[in-house]
Design a protein around this motif. Structure first.
Motif, PDB file in Angstrom:
ATOM      1  N   TRP A 188      34.209  21.310  17.648  1.00 35.54           N
ATOM      2  CA  TRP A 188      33.747  19.860  17.067  1.00 35.54           C
ATOM      3  C   TRP A 188      34.637  18.976  16.975  1.00 35.54           C
ATOM      4  CZ3 TRP A 188      29.340  21.213  13.217  1.00 35.54           C
ATOM      5  CH2 TRP A 188      28.225  21.718  13.774  1.00 35.54           C
ATOM      6  N   PHE A 189      35.486  19.014  16.348  1.00 28.30           N
ATOM      7  CA  PHE A 189      36.734  17.995  16.225  1.00 28.30           C
ATOM      8  C   PHE A 189      37.008  17.315  17.631  1.00 28.30           C
ATOM      9  CE2 PHE A 189      40.911  16.093  16.076  1.00 28.30           C
ATOM     10  CZ  PHE A 189      40.591  14.927  15.322  1.00 28.30           C
ATOM     11  N   GLY A 190      37.184  18.188  18.436  1.00 26.51           N
ATOM     12  CA  GLY A 190      37.650  17.828  19.664  1.00 26.51           C
ATOM     13  C   GLY A 190      36.526  17.015  20.494  1.00 26.51           C
TER      14      GLY A 190
ATOM     15  N   LEU B  33      36.089  13.770  18.757  1.00 24.00           N
ATOM     16  CA  LEU B  33      37.237  12.701  19.385  1.00 24.00           C
ATOM     17  C   LEU B  33      36.979  12.395  20.733  1.00 24.00           C
ATOM     18  CD1 LEU B  33      40.089  11.771  18.992  1.00 24.00           C
ATOM     19  CD2 LEU B  33      41.069  13.585  20.077  1.00 24.00           C
TER      20      LEU B  33
END
Lengths: 207, 207, 207
Positions: free
Chosen positions: C29-31, C34
């Motif tokens: 999810w962070f990727g 981003l």
């Protein structure tokens, strides 16, 4: 003060693990110094460039850049030991991540930025060093695939802002945020905690 | 003045060799202009962004950007000649590297920065153009692997600072630094001088 | 006002198509957040960093960053629909490209920059989001290979500057530029218009 010491320990440890990535790609000494420095102080540099917070930390304190370059080159001899004491470096990296996040958050606060942007500043400080390392070394960026890294930075920043908001003593705020960040990171390494992954299997694309 | 002329020759030569990299990746004209410009003036741009030295050179002097774009597109027709006169381009590149390093160093001095940071500014100016080129073209960054490039920038900057420190005449300082940089670079190409390489063969990693 | 609405629609659509790229690389999810944010607001950020135009848009308006992050994560559930309604997204992307170009151009004008640099600002705004996405996702940058993208930004910016120069009413100028940009982009997709490609087949190189 405590934060400064942990910061210096943190960039040293980050520089040494960054140098290992350079070694795996057979880079020369300049490459080693570049990757070591990018890993250690690249996150803070990207944060300051995004926020327009000049001069960058290492321009004001060239000794930090010296530390990361020396730590990088030393690693070309000490590689065996760095890998052997892997456990120590994982712990230093966890501590460094927490310290970087707090420092990033403080930069945002000192600039009078929105709380959400302070959290973003913490995440960028904690995460973009590793991202730059993987970009220069041309390998899949770890922080976007398999470890709780950005999330730890977010929790540390959120906790720090919360404690500050309630007027808790500064030193206590720092220590609580540091310790919490350290343990969440170590737990995520031990228990292999991860964020949900988005696996797109559909063929076709918009582009 | 001399430096300006060599700077313009340098960015033209760099843009043309950058365009070759774009051609090897079958890029379109826009890609060619982007890679040519990034190779030629990307190093100075990264330096100015890191130092917060605004406006960037090409924003103040759009004609430099025009030169690199035109040189890039011309190379799509002249590629054969560029490769044929490889020797000339290697010489122009060596001259350009020395000029870029001096200019980078001067920027640092004019901003009143620490001597160490002036040297870093010289290295960034000399090296990051090629780094950006290889990043955009998705190829292993040459400057981190096999050529004396950063070291030449470092020697040129160090020499320049030293001569200035001892009050040598400005023009003489520039000429000595240029010539020294040129010959070290050419010697390193001819005799294949390299920095020590860090080859990490140990399995296991810290990450 | 109209431009603001189209801007928000544009970054939402860009974030969602960016998230698909992250999904194809199995990012967490962070990727996803981003890559979605870099695709949608990375172009404007690169433009402002190059021009020294601080604070960046999303630092002043954190809600834009929130929109791209939420749009990115929502796409992990809605991927099937995004791919299904591919046609809608191609249209929104075309509209977004035109809006981004006009905004980039306006930034340059407001800073009192040379007309040529205003056009460059428009191109950077329109193109660098996709470039960052492909860099983080480690795939060949589409915008440098096969679509009329930078050229559309250039035409939109040129037209905008021309109409402004002749004192045409502001709203009319924006609408004409938007519509023209939209149709050129859609035509280039439909008729597969491309810039000439530079294919270098000669062996040998300057480096």
């Amino acid at each position: 003060m405590l934060l400064s010491i942990i910061y210096i320990i943190g960039i040293t440890a980050e520089a040494m693990t960054g140098a290992l990535s350079a070694g795996r790609k057979n880079m020369d000494w300049f490459g080693v110094m570049l990757v070591a420095s990018a890993t250690a102080i690249g996150g803070g540099s990207v944060r300051d460039i995004l926020l327009g917070n000049y001069p960058l930390t290492w321009v004001k304190h060239p000794e930090y850049l010296l530390i990361t370059c020396v730590a990088g080159v030393l690693t070309t001899w000490l590689a065996k030991w760095v890998v052997k004491f892997k456990g120590v470096f994982i712990r230093l990296d966890a501590l460094g991540l927490a310290a970087f996040s707090i420092i990033g958050c403080q930069v945002g606060i000192n600039m009078g930025l929105h709380y959400g942007i302070c959290v973003v500043a913490a995440i960028v400080t904690g995460v973009f060093g590793g991202l730059l390392r993987d970009l220069i070394c041309r390998q899949a960026p770890l922080v976007l695939h398999q470890e709780l890294y950005a999330s730890v930075a977010m929790v540390v920043a959120g906790l720090y802002l919360l404690l500050q908001h309630y007027g808790i003593n500064d030193n206590l705020t720092i220590i609580i945020s540091l310790v919490t960040g350290y343990f969440i990171r170590m737990a995520s390494v031990r228990f292999n905690w991860r964020l949900p992954v988005f696996q797109l299997k559909i063929e076709g694309s918009v582009h």
